[in-house]
Design a protein around this motif. Structure first.
Motif: not given
Length: 259
Positions: A113-132
């Motif tokens: 829906e146009g928002e960055d939601r999940t990014i993974s690189k070099d074994g690190e994975t982050y999820y945007n929960n809408g706040t952080e």
């Protein structure tokens, strides 16, 4: 009609992560932990049968050309839309815009829906929960978050190639199939990582269209629709994916907030 708790099996992590945007932060984290654990368990269970393009053996020249070209692809963008409905209920949906770069491990940037939601690189994975941005690296990686990869699409094409009718149009070859065929359904059920639980899907109508570039031998798009009915009700599945930007995806970077 009994349906498994999460309709999208291998995509549980992505589906829940993309669909949790309106939930409270704590509920998001609980969903992350639960679905990531399922994805990790499934990955462990299926790891022994992991496929590669070299597994595809064929004397079909047009298929061989697609497989050979796929060996040269190390990055691409995929726009994916999935929807499944059971008994006329509220549809389960997943819309994702994914940039993917092959590697060990692969890198992935998923937007919903146009928002960055999940990014993974070099074994690190982050999820945007809408706040952080939440670090989920210990729970799930890019190879578990996204199943409709180009390589998996080529495998699916190979599995049903014998059922497809080919028609040349301008700069593309359109491969299509329409009719009842449970093997075709199982192929796309696997590609889209959908699980219909206890529903009897043995008799189902399929409508498939796969567009392959006439010159570059690249799969450009897949459109799939299926509908069926068992003793307890009707069910539908649709999945569309467009592949672009082959070998032309820019560097995927972790969110600035965590760098």
């Amino acid at each position: 009609m009994k349906v498994s708790r999460y309709l999208f099996a291998t995509l549980t992590a992505t589906a829940i992560l993309a669909g949790c945007q309106e939930e409270e932060t704590q509920d998001n984290q609980n969903n992350i932990d639960e679905t990531a654990e399922e994805a990790t368990q499934e990955s462990q269970e299926t790891g022994a049968t992991e496929r590669s393009l070299s597994d595809i053996e064929t004397d079909d020249e047009s298929l061989s050309e697609v497989v050979d070209k796929a060996e040269e692809i190390d990055s691409y963008q995929a726009v994916l839309d999935l929807e499944a409905v059971v008994d006329g209920g509220a549809p389960e949906k997943l819309a994702a815009d994914v940039r993917f770069k092959d590697g060990n491990p692969p890198s992935l940037h998923l937007k919903s829906e146009g928002e960055d939601r999940t990014i993974s690189k070099d074994g690190e994975t982050y999820y945007n929960n809408g706040t952080e941005w939440v670090d989920i690296s210990d729970s799930v990686g890019a190879d578990q978050l996204y199943h409709v990869t180009y390589e998996n699409a080529v495998h699916s094409f190979a599995e049903i190639k014998g059922e497809l009718e080919a028609v040349e149009e301008d700069d593309a070859v359109i491969y299509s199939f329409e009719g009842e065929n449970n093997d075709v359904f199982k192929t796309f059920e696997s590609l889209f990582a959908v699980e219909f639980g206890a529903i009897d899907t043995s008799v189902i109508k399929n409508d498939v269209e796969i567009v392959v570039g006439k010159e570059d031998k690249l799969i450009r798009s897949i459109e799939y629709d299926a509908e069926g009915e068992d003793a307890e009700g009707e069910y539908e599945l649709s999945g569309d994916v467009d592949f672009t930007s082959f070998n032309n995806v820019g560097e995927i970077e972790l969110p600035e907030a965590v760098q």
